[in-house]
Design a protein around this motif. Structure first.
Motif, mmCIF file in Angstrom:
data_model
loop_
_atom_site.group_PDB
_atom_site.id
_atom_site.type_symbol
_atom_site.label_atom_id
_atom_site.label_comp_id
_atom_site.label_asym_id
_atom_site.label_seq_id
_atom_site.Cartn_x
_atom_site.Cartn_y
_atom_site.Cartn_z
ATOM 1 N N UNK A 25 48.286 -23.334 45.309
ATOM 2 C CA UNK A 25 49.233 -22.559 44.513
ATOM 3 C C UNK A 25 49.948 -21.569 45.420
ATOM 4 N N UNK A 26 51.237 -21.372 45.167
ATOM 5 C CA UNK A 26 52.017 -20.402 45.925
ATOM 6 C C UNK A 26 52.560 -19.344 44.982
ATOM 7 N N UNK A 27 52.212 -18.079 45.245
ATOM 8 C CA UNK A 27 52.789 -16.951 44.529
ATOM 9 C C UNK A 27 53.992 -16.501 45.344
ATOM 10 N N UNK A 28 55.157 -16.442 44.713
ATOM 11 C CA UNK A 28 56.397 -16.392 45.469
ATOM 12 C C UNK A 28 57.473 -15.660 44.673
ATOM 13 N N UNK A 29 58.616 -15.439 45.308
ATOM 14 C CA UNK A 29 59.802 -14.883 44.658
ATOM 15 C C UNK A 29 61.007 -15.597 45.239
ATOM 16 N N UNK A 30 61.916 -16.032 44.392
ATOM 17 C CA UNK A 30 62.991 -16.953 44.801
ATOM 18 C C UNK A 30 63.814 -16.470 45.989
ATOM 19 N N UNK A 31 64.081 -15.166 46.072
ATOM 20 C CA UNK A 31 64.982 -14.659 47.113
ATOM 21 C C UNK A 31 64.268 -14.315 48.416
ATOM 22 N N UNK A 32 62.963 -14.379 48.429
ATOM 23 C CA UNK A 32 62.204 -13.944 49.601
ATOM 24 C C UNK A 32 62.319 -14.936 50.757
ATOM 25 N N UNK A 33 62.830 -14.503 51.915
ATOM 26 C CA UNK A 33 62.840 -15.396 53.071
ATOM 27 C C UNK A 33 61.428 -15.743 53.533
ATOM 28 N N UNK B 225 55.216 -26.250 53.478
ATOM 29 C CA UNK B 225 54.527 -27.143 52.543
ATOM 30 C C UNK B 225 55.308 -28.440 52.359
ATOM 31 N N UNK B 226 56.632 -28.335 52.282
ATOM 32 C CA UNK B 226 57.466 -29.534 52.114
ATOM 33 C C UNK B 226 57.410 -30.415 53.356
ATOM 34 N N UNK B 227 57.424 -29.800 54.537
ATOM 35 C CA UNK B 227 57.346 -30.569 55.784
ATOM 36 C C UNK B 227 56.034 -31.353 55.858
ATOM 37 N N UNK B 228 54.978 -30.795 55.301
ATOM 38 C CA UNK B 228 53.669 -31.443 55.321
ATOM 39 C C UNK B 228 53.446 -32.364 54.121
ATOM 40 N N UNK B 229 54.381 -32.336 53.168
ATOM 41 C CA UNK B 229 54.241 -33.177 51.987
ATOM 42 C C UNK B 229 53.118 -32.739 51.067
ATOM 43 N N UNK B 230 52.853 -31.425 51.028
ATOM 44 C CA UNK B 230 51.760 -30.893 50.207
ATOM 45 C C UNK B 230 52.280 -30.580 48.801
ATOM 46 N N UNK C 249 51.230 -16.241 59.025
ATOM 47 C CA UNK C 249 49.823 -16.652 58.978
ATOM 48 C C UNK C 249 49.660 -17.849 58.052
ATOM 49 N N UNK C 250 50.347 -17.811 56.911
ATOM 50 C CA UNK C 250 50.260 -18.920 55.962
ATOM 51 C C UNK C 250 50.820 -20.196 56.571
ATOM 52 N N UNK C 251 51.972 -20.105 57.235
ATOM 53 C CA UNK C 251 52.592 -21.289 57.843
ATOM 54 C C UNK C 251 51.657 -21.915 58.872
ATOM 55 N N UNK C 252 51.030 -21.087 59.700
ATOM 56 C CA UNK C 252 50.110 -21.618 60.706
ATOM 57 C C UNK C 252 48.842 -22.183 60.063
ATOM 58 N N UNK C 253 48.412 -21.571 58.969
ATOM 59 C CA UNK C 253 47.273 -22.107 58.222
ATOM 60 C C UNK C 253 47.603 -23.499 57.692
ATOM 61 N N UNK C 254 48.782 -23.636 57.110
ATOM 62 C CA UNK C 254 49.217 -24.929 56.581
ATOM 63 C C UNK C 254 49.251 -25.971 57.689
ATOM 64 N N UNK C 255 49.755 -25.571 58.852
ATOM 65 C CA UNK C 255 49.849 -26.505 59.974
ATOM 66 C C UNK C 255 48.467 -26.967 60.424
ATOM 67 N N UNK C 256 47.501 -26.069 60.409
ATOM 68 C CA UNK C 256 46.153 -26.410 60.866
ATOM 69 C C UNK C 256 45.369 -27.197 59.822
ATOM 70 N N UNK D 253 69.446 -27.566 60.553
ATOM 71 C CA UNK D 253 68.217 -27.330 59.776
ATOM 72 C C UNK D 253 68.446 -27.624 58.299
ATOM 73 N N UNK D 254 69.608 -27.261 57.788
ATOM 74 C CA UNK D 254 69.901 -27.440 56.373
ATOM 75 C C UNK D 254 70.091 -28.908 55.991
ATOM 76 N N UNK D 255 70.167 -29.779 56.984
ATOM 77 C CA UNK D 255 70.208 -31.219 56.721
ATOM 78 C C UNK D 255 68.810 -31.751 56.386
ATOM 79 N N UNK D 256 67.793 -30.962 56.681
ATOM 80 C CA UNK D 256 66.426 -31.344 56.347
ATOM 81 C C UNK D 256 66.179 -31.037 54.871
ATOM 82 N N UNK D 257 65.574 -31.957 54.174
ATOM 83 C CA UNK D 257 65.338 -31.776 52.747
ATOM 84 C C UNK D 257 64.471 -30.555 52.474
ATOM 85 N N UNK D 258 63.487 -30.319 53.344
ATOM 86 C CA UNK D 258 62.580 -29.187 53.153
ATOM 87 C C UNK D 258 63.329 -27.864 53.163
ATOM 88 N N UNK D 259 64.310 -27.772 54.044
ATOM 89 C CA UNK D 259 65.095 -26.534 54.169
ATOM 90 C C UNK D 259 66.116 -26.423 53.044
#
Length: 222
Positions: A8-16, A25-30, A71-78, A191-197
Motif C-alpha cells: 500500500x502507498x500513502x500518497x498525495x497527487x501533487x507530491x514529487x 513501483x510501476x518500473x518493477x510491475x508491482x 529510501x522507499x525507492x531503494x527498498x523497492x529496488x532491493x 523520460x515522459x515517453x516511459x509509461x511509468x513516468x
C-alpha cells in the motif's frame, strides 16, 4: 520473488516524492493499493504509520512501513530485485547514483521554495541558484540518454517528478529551463515517453495552480 501482497502507498497527487515511489513501483510491475491523503487532515493510518514525520509518502509492505522517498525507492529496488534494476551493480556507480539523487533532494526542492519569496532580490537570488543547479545536473547528464547512461535509474526517478515544476519556474521567476538547460528538457521528454513516468507525473499547469493556492494561504500572496 518478493511478495506483492499487502503493498500500500500513502500518497498525495501533487507530491514529487510520492511520484518517485509510483514510478519505481510501476518500473518493477508491482501491484499496490493507493491511498490518497488529505494533508490538511491526515488520516490515522498515516499518523500511525509514520510517527516520526507524519507525512507522505509511506510504503506499507507485509505490515512493515518504509518512509522517505529515496529510501522507499531503494527498498523497492532491493525487494523486487528480480525485475529491471534501478541501481547499477558496480559499487562506485551505486555511490554516484545515491550522491546525485541526494543532491536533487537537498537542492532542487529547497531552492524552489525560495522562488516564492516576496522580496525581488531574494527571488532573483533563488533563480540564479536554480540555474546553477540545473546546469550542474546537465553536465552530470552529459550526452547520455539517462543519468545512468542507457539505463533509467535512481537519479532519473529522483529528479523527473520535478520537471512538472518547470512551467511554475517560468511563471513565477521567468526562468525558461529550456533556454538555460536544454539537455535537461530533452531528457525530461525522453523520460515522459516511459509509461511509468507518464502515468505518475501531474499536469504542470495543475501543479502551478495548486502551488499558487498553497502559497496564497501560507504567505498571503495574491
Amino acid at each position: 520473488m518478493a511478495s506483492q501482497k499487502g503493498v500500500m502507498l500513502l500518497d498525495f497527487w501533487a507530491s514529487p516524492f510520492g511520484q518517485r515511489v509510483r514510478i519505481a513501483l510501476a518500473e518493477k510491475g508491482v501491484e499496490y493499493e493507493h491511498k490518497e491523503e488529505n494533508l490538511s487532515s491526515k488520516s490515522e493510518l498515516l499518523i500511525k504509520s509514520n510517527q516520526v514525520h507524519k507525512n507522505i509518502p509511506v510504503l506499507i509492505h507485509d505490515c512493515k512501513t518504509v518512509f522517505e522517498s529515496l529510501t522507499i525507492v531503494q527498498y523497492i529496488d532491493e525487494v523486487w530485485s528480480d525485475k529491471t534494476p534501478l541501481m547499477p551493480s558496480d559499487p562506485y556507480q551505486r555511490a554516484q547514483a545515491r550522491f546525485w539523487a541526494d543532491y536533487v533532494d537537498k537542492k532542487v526542492y529547497d531552492c524552489t521554495s525560495r522562488l516564492w519569496k516576496p522580496k525581488e532580490e531574494e527571488k532573483e537570488a533563488a533563480k540564479m541558484e536554480m540555474i546553477e543547479i540545473l546546469q550542474l545536473l546537465e553536465v552530470q547528464l552529459g550526452d547520455n540518454k539517462y543519468f545512468g547512461g542507457d539505463t533509467f535509474g535512481l537519479v532519473d526517478v529522483a529528479f523527473v517528478p520535478f520537471t512538472s515544476w518547470f512551467y511554475m519556474f517560468e511563471m513565477i521567476a521567468k526562468l525558461n529551463v529550456e533556454a538555460v538547460a536544454p539537455r535537461i528538457v530533452a531528457w525530461a521528454k525522453r523520460c515522459q515517453e516511459r509509461e511509468s513516468v507518464a502515468k505518475a507525473l501531474s499536469d504542470p499547469k495543475t501543479v502551478y495552480e495548486f502551488i499558487c493556492m498553497v502559497m496564497k494561504k501560507v504567505l498571503g500572496q495574491e
